[in-house]
Every structure is written in C-alpha cells, then in structure tokens.
Write an enzyme that holds these catalytic residues in place. Structure first.
Site, short mmCIF file in Angstrom:
data_model
loop_
_atom_site.label_atom_id
_atom_site.label_comp_id
_atom_site.label_asym_id
_atom_site.label_seq_id
_atom_site.Cartn_x
_atom_site.Cartn_y
_atom_site.Cartn_z
N LYS A 97 -7.13 3.71 8.19
CA LYS A 97 -6.15 4.64 7.65
C LYS A 97 -6.67 6.07 7.64
CE LYS A 97 -3.81 1.19 4.75
NZ LYS A 97 -3.54 0.72 3.38
N SER A 157 0.80 -1.23 0.00
CA SER A 157 0.00 0.00 0.00
C SER A 157 0.83 1.28 0.00
CB SER A 157 -0.95 0.01 1.20
OG SER A 157 -0.23 -0.06 2.40
#
EC number: 3.4.21.53
Length: 801
Positions: free
Chosen positions: A750, A707
C-alpha cells in the site's frame, strides 16, 4: 578362486582339455612317488565342491596365494590337501572356516588362462584329517592324519548296491537335460566300484554339506547307502518335474498355442531386426545403466517378466511397454552435486535480480546450512507477491546458484487430481503425474521445481489437486511420494520446491502450513529504474535485433515511463513499454530513417501515447473525496471514496461493486457519526434530513475488506461538514463502533502504491508501526506516516480547518 562341481567331457573338450588328455598318462601319477613320505602338506581351501579319492577334477584358482600354492606344489612334486570351506562367500577363510576332513591330491597339469587365472588338473588319493596347522602364510600348511576307508563285510551286498547306484545314475542322466551325455559314457567305463562311488559322490547335485558328510563317512557301505538314498530323492523330484511338464504340454489351450506361435514370430522378427525381443533387450540395457536400490530392481524384474509373458499383439503389451519406458527413464538415485560457493551464489542472485533481499538472504541461509550439515531436507518456499516482481524467474536463479537443474510447472487452472498423482496404468492413455514428469524431464532427482501460480488451482469433478499437493510439499511424507502410474514410492525429499502465488486467500490452510512463506512486495521507483537499466533494455534490444547503441534511455526518461505510462507493482508493463520503444527503433532502422538514439521524454510520449495525469488535486480537491489504500492480487493500489449529501430521511446508499465487509464498514462509520455528532460538529438536523450516498469508482472491479473503514468515515464527515480533505493524503485502517482504529495488512504494498501515486502523507493505525519499520527507509523517503489509535485523531488530522 572359482571351483567346478560338474565336470563333463564336453566341457573339457571345449576348454582344450583334449590336448591335456593326450599329454598326460594318469598312471605316471601314483602314491609311490618320491614324496609319498611327505609330512607337511599345503592346504588349499575350495568352495562349492568336495573332492573324493581316485577322482580327476580341474580346479580354477584366481587368488594369488592359491596360484602360488599350486605352482610351488607342482614344481616340488608335493601332494596338496584339498578341503572345503564352510561358508562359500568368504574370500580369505581362516582355520575355523574350513572343514577338517579333506582329500590328498596330486597336481597333474597346470594350464594358464588368458585372464591371469590358472586351472590345475588334480587327482585325489587319500582322505585325511588335519592334525595341526603349522603355517598360515603365504598359505596354510598342516600336519595331517590319513584316514582309511572301512571295507564292506558283505562284498556281494556292496557290489549289488553299487549296481543299483549305477543304474539309478544312468536314469537320472537320461531324465535331467542339464547333465551332458559324456557323463553316461564315463559311468559305464568305470570298473572299480569304489572309484564309481567316489565319482558319483563328486559329480552329483547334492548340497556341499551333504557331500562333506559322505566324505567323512569311513564305511564304504554306509557311504553307498546314504548316496543311494539322496539319489532316490533327486530321481523322484526329476520324475515329478517331468510329469508336470508333460501334463502342462498336453493342457495348452488355443491362447497358449498362439502365444508360442507369436514367440516364433518374435524370433523371426528379431533375426530380421527389431521386434518385441529387442524391446525387452533395450529395456534391460537401459536398466543396467540405472542407479537404484534392491526394491526398485525387484519391481523392475517383476514387470519385465510380465512384459515377456504378454502377447505382443495385445493392447496390454503396449501399456506395459510404455510403463517400463517411463520407469527406466526416471533418474531414481541420480543427483547433481550442489555447489556450496556462497559468495558465487550471492553474485549469481544479485546479477539476475535487483532487490528481493529477503528471498536472497533465505536462499543463502539454506545453502550455508546445507554446506555445514550436508543432509538438510530441501525447504518448501512459497513466494507471494504481485505479478511482474520476478517470482518465477527467481527459481531459475536459485537453480543456477545451487548448480541444480531447473523445471517450471504451471499449476494455473489445474482441476484434476490425476495431473499431480497420475492415472492408473490400466487406463487407455494413462500417464504419470506432472511431478514425476518434471523429474524425468530434469534427468536428476534433486532439481529445483517451481510450482507456478499455486493459488490458481481449481477444484474439479475428479478430486482436489491442492490436496494431492499436500504429500508433495510435506518433507516428512514426500520421501515415498506415490504416483498412481508408477505404482511405487519415489523419493522427492531432495527436490527443492519453490511455489509462487499472488494471493494466499485461495490456498488451503494445510498447504500453507507446509511451506515457508516469503512475501515479495512491489518495487520502488529507484528499483524499477535500476532493473530497466540492468536487464530490461538489454533484453529488448536483443529480442528486437538491436545492438547496445541503437537507443538509450536515461534515468529521467525511465522515471517518466514508470510514472506516466505504467501503474503496477512489478516491471512487466514497464518491459512492454520498453519493447514498444525498441520496436519503433527497429522500424526506423529497417526503413533506413535517421533518428536520435537518445530517446527524449517527448519522443516517448509520441511513441507510447498520451501519458496519464500525475496530479490528484483535481480529484480530491472537493469535500467528500478521500484517497484510500488497497491491497489487490496485483499489488498495492489507491482508490477514491466519494460521498455526497442529498435531501431525504437520513438513509445510506452504497455503490461501486462493494463486498459485504466494505458495506459494513460504511454502516459502522455512519452510526459512529450519529453517536458522536456533537463532538464532530455535525448538526442533528443534517443527519435526520440528509441522505448520504457513498461511492467507490471503478464500479466494474469488485472491492471488499475492512481497510477502507477510516477513509469512509473521513469522506462522510467531510461531506457533512462541507470541508475538503488535505491534499496528497491517503489512509487505511479498520474501524470499530467504539471509535478505535484497528491495524490492516499489506502495508508495504500500500505504501509503495502511495509513493507511485504522488501521495506525501499517510495515516495508519499505531499497531502498523512495526510493519512500516521493516520497510527500507529508501522506499519511504518522500512519504510521511502518521499513526493514530482513534477515529477522532483521523478526522482532526485529515479535515482541513
């Protein structure tokens, strides 16, 4: 109604029949009564006995109809017909359930018993056959045909046969310890052979159906022959049993003799109080109070018999005793009643937990279905989220909402399969597994069991505990969960299991397949503030001996603690900080020092120490530094990716404790830059003569995953072009060699981490739009999300012009 087959003089004396014998003269009761011409006879069906003529026998009646029949017959001086039931289990026999042949009898005396039953002493007179039932209520009445016995043609042969029957009967009485001595006296004093035959047929141990056949036999000679044959068979069985007993007594070895001596010791101990006999008695008393099925009852009886046969001084005795203690302590078929008040349950969940809407909704759905269907299998819920968000305490709230018992089972560090399934009871120190131990602890077979930290189970040398949990957490298999210690199946299908985990990565796929996964993300600033006001402050005031007025923290102060003194998804660190403030207040109170109960931000920093910096501008305000978003086992977090150029030959160096996948992302990003350097405005000479070094700070922490791909790409382009990245911007996404941006997971965690860090804009893959739309708008009110599909879009937006 209860009937008696074996009539003994001792029993009659013990039951008070000696008084009856003094009052009654049997010669007063003969067939020449005034009712000898009676045509309609009351019929009394009896069980497990057959009455013969000229025999006196007591009959105890408990049914209202039978009691009424006997009392009216005695009052009117009527004969009654006594017939046997074909099936002794029937409480209300019909005509087809009775034999047609019986014996006419006269009631000599009726004795009323304390419990409401009556005992009628009756004497038989004639055999009869039912001709027609004329009445059914309140009891049977019938027309009958009297039957005559066929006298023997050879009287001498008949008398000799009766002498043999008499001798054999006396031998049987001598061999069988269950027959009282009074029977010997009775047989020797019966002078009439016909009466002797009927007396022996009545009181013998033949099955009722065989006695009925003897009664239906009209020939006295044939009746005597059949009786003699059956008596011979009984006599042979008694002889064989006595031979076996004598042989066994002779073959007793030393161990058996010690056993019998120990039995005597146990008897003495029991007289003195305590001892092994009291152990067995205690277990039997405990078992009587248990609700369990026939299979469990049979197993218990087998094991209790084994305990009784064992030497109390042997180690096996204690093993067996411990096993039966555990066996009888289990709740088996004991269940608590579920509370189906959905509105009350919702209030209970809201009171104990702020937020967590998805899990609350799932619990309420389960309760609604259970209320409507009433036989739904309990679900296996797996709550996944960072520490401190209330996964474990949620299990307690669910138990309270359902009205069930609550048990927490910590699985962290478990590495032995026997901890789940138990040990075989033959091992020293054997015990049941933790699942059944928890069931025993709860006292019910349908508790809520929280399997805490299921992702931290380890695999050791003694099997894999995760594999043992497969049966526990499968609704189709846990109906008969087998514990090695219990040695039989136990029904876990009514138990509601709630497992908790921080990460799914370490959990076996088959185990995940058996659970319903519910993701729990971290809390927003507003949620943390509300949780602190509703729960944490009150809790710490109570735990530190303070009252509600001892100190106050307003919204600005709580937000300052959250922003400047914590960095987490949950509220565990926040609670620690509030606890520190509570302890400071407790110290001031104990020292009798004056202080302001309204704690200010300045006082908070004085108590908790220097706050951490809020601004990211100093860190990201230079070229080559990008803020990335990461998912960790403790929730979402931000990380910084730095890159710098140096003279060299175009090599790539990576540091920061990076995993293989993360290193591959950096390699892909550099190759993409080399392939598209003209479009990106990067000179070929820089690529050939400049080395690039990529570093991710906090090098002691392992990092991996794809990511950070777009963040690495942006950092490298920023360094090559010597241009800064926009402030307050973070990004996450995977990259490909062709320049496509791919979606990643953990979006909610996140984004929450981004808001905590003061990020204002985030770049995500277009495919992650659906993940963002599932998040409450309130969580993202200070955050702008930009969606991209290609790397060029990322660079165009992120790099300052």
């Amino acid at each position: 109604m209860t009937e008696f087959e074996d009539i003994s003089l001792e029993e009659m004396i013990s039951d008070g029949f000696d008084i009856v014998a003094e009052e009654i003269n049997l010669s007063d009761f003969s067939e020449t009564d005034k009712n000898s011409e009676q045509r309609i006879f009351p019929i009394l069906p009896v069980r497990n006995m057959v009455m013969f003529p000229n025999v006196v026998i007591p009959i105890t009646a408990g049914r209202k109809t039978s009691i009424q029949l006997l009392e009216e017959a005695q009052k009117n001086g009527d004969f009654i017909g006594i017939v046997s039931q074909k099936n002794s289990d029937l409480e209300q026999p019909a005509e087809k359930d009775m034999y047609q042949t019986g014996t006419l009898a006269k009631i000599i005396k009726i004795i009323k018993l304390p419990e409401g039953n009556i005992t009628a002493i009756t004497k038989g007179f004639h055999r009869f056959k039912i001709k027609k039932i004329v009445e059914n209520q309140p009891y049977f009445k019938a027309e009958i045909t009297k039957l005559k016995d066929s006298k023997p043609k050879n009287r001498e042969e008949y008398d000799a046969l009766l002498e043999n029957i008499k001798d054999l009967a006396l031998k049987i009485i001598e061999l069988d310890p269950n027959i009282p001595n009074a029977a010997n006296f009775a047989i020797k004093n019966i002078n009439n052979n016909d009466d002797l035959l009927n007396f022996i047929c009545t009181n013998s141990s033949f099955p009722s159906i065989e006695k009925q056949r003897l009664l239906e036999e009209k020939s006295l000679m044939e009746r005597a022959n059949k009786c003699y044959e059956m008596m011979h068979e009984d006599f042979r069985k008694l002889e064989l049993r006595n031979q076996i007993h004598q042989k066994t007594s002779k073959d007793l070895d030393k161990q058996q003799r010690e056993y019998f001596l120990n039995q005597q010791i146990r008897t003495i101990q029991d007289e003195l109080g305590g001892g092994p006999e009291s152990d067995v008695e205690d277990l039997i008393i405990k078992a009587r109070k248990k609700k369990w099925n026939q299979e469990v009852e049979d197993h218990f009886q087998k094991e209790i018999n084994r305990l009784q046969r064992q030497n109390p001084n042997s180690p096996d005795y204690n093993v067996q005793r411990n096993y039966l203690d555990f066996f009888t302590d289990l709740p088996w078929e004991t269940y608590t009643k579920d509370v189906f008040d959905i509105a009350k349950a919702e209030k209970t969940l809201d009171k104990a937990h702020f937020g967590l809407e998805d899990i609350k909704k799932r619990i309420l759905e389960h309760m609604a279905v259970l209320k409507l269907k009433n036989n739904m299998k309990s679900p296996i819920l797996l709550l996944v989220g960072p520490p401190g968000v209330g996964k474990t305490s949620l299990g307690k709230s669910v138990a309270d909402a359902l009205g069930r018992k609550y048990v927490r089972l910590s699985l962290g560090g478990l590495h032995d399969e026997s901890e789940i399934r138990g040990h075989r009871k033959t091992y020293i120190g054997a015990m049941a597994g933790r699942i059944l131990q928890s069931i025993k602890k709860s006292g019910t077979s349908n508790p809520v069991i929280v399997l805490d930290e299921i992702d931290k189970i380890a695999q050791g040398l003694h099997g894999d505990p995760s594999s043992a949990l497969l049966e526990v957490l499968d609704p189709e298999q846990n109906k008969a969960f087998y514990d090695n210690f219990l040695e039989m199946g136990y029904d876990l299908s009514k138990v509601m299991f709630i497992a908790t985990a921080n990460s799914l990565s370490t959990i076996q796929t088959p185990l995940l397949d058996r659970t319903e996964i519910i993701q729990i993300a971290g809390y927003t600033m507003e949620e943390k503030t509300e949780i602190a006001k509703r729960h944490l402050i009150k809790k710490q005031q109570e735990e530190n001996g303070l009252d509600a007025k001892s100190f106050k923290l307003g919204n600005p102060e709580l937000k300052h603690i959250i922003e400047a003194h914590t960095s987490e998804s949950g509220v565990r660190t926040l609670e620690k900080r509030i606890a520190s403030i509570a302890r400071w207040v407790a110290l001031q109170t104990a020292l009798v020092k004056e202080y302001d109960p309204k704690i200010t931000i300045e006082k908070i920093d004085e108590i908790l120490g220097v706050p951490r910096p809020k601004s990211l501008s100093e860190i990201t305000g230079v070229p080559g530094v990008v803020t990335g978003l990461a998912w960790t086992s403790v929730g979402g977090d931000i990380l910084y990716i730095e890159s710098i150029l140096s003279n060299g030959k175009g090599s790539l160096t990576m540091t920061g404790n990076l995993g293989t996948v993360m290193k591959e992302s950096a390699t892909i990003a550099l190759e993409y830059i080399k392939a598209r350097h003209d479009d990106l405005g990067i000179a070929q000479e820089d690529l050939d003569k400049k080395n690039i070094h990529v570093h991710v700070p906090e090098g002691a922490t392992p990092k991996d995953g794809p990511s950070a791909g777009i963040a690495m790409l942006t950092s490298m382009v920023s360094s090559f072009k010597n241009k800064k990245v926009k402030p307050h911007l973070a990004m996450t996404g995977e990259i490909t060699l062709r320049g496509k941006v791919l979606p990643v997971g953990g979006i909610k965690e996140k984004l929450l981490a981004a808001t905590r860090a003061g990020i204002k804009e985030v770049i995500l893959c277009e495919a992650n739009r659906k993940d963002v739309e599932e998040i409450k708008k309130d969580y993202l009110k200070n955050l702008t999300v930009h969606y991209v599909n290609r790397m060029e879009d990322v660079i165009d937006f992120a790099i300052e012009k």
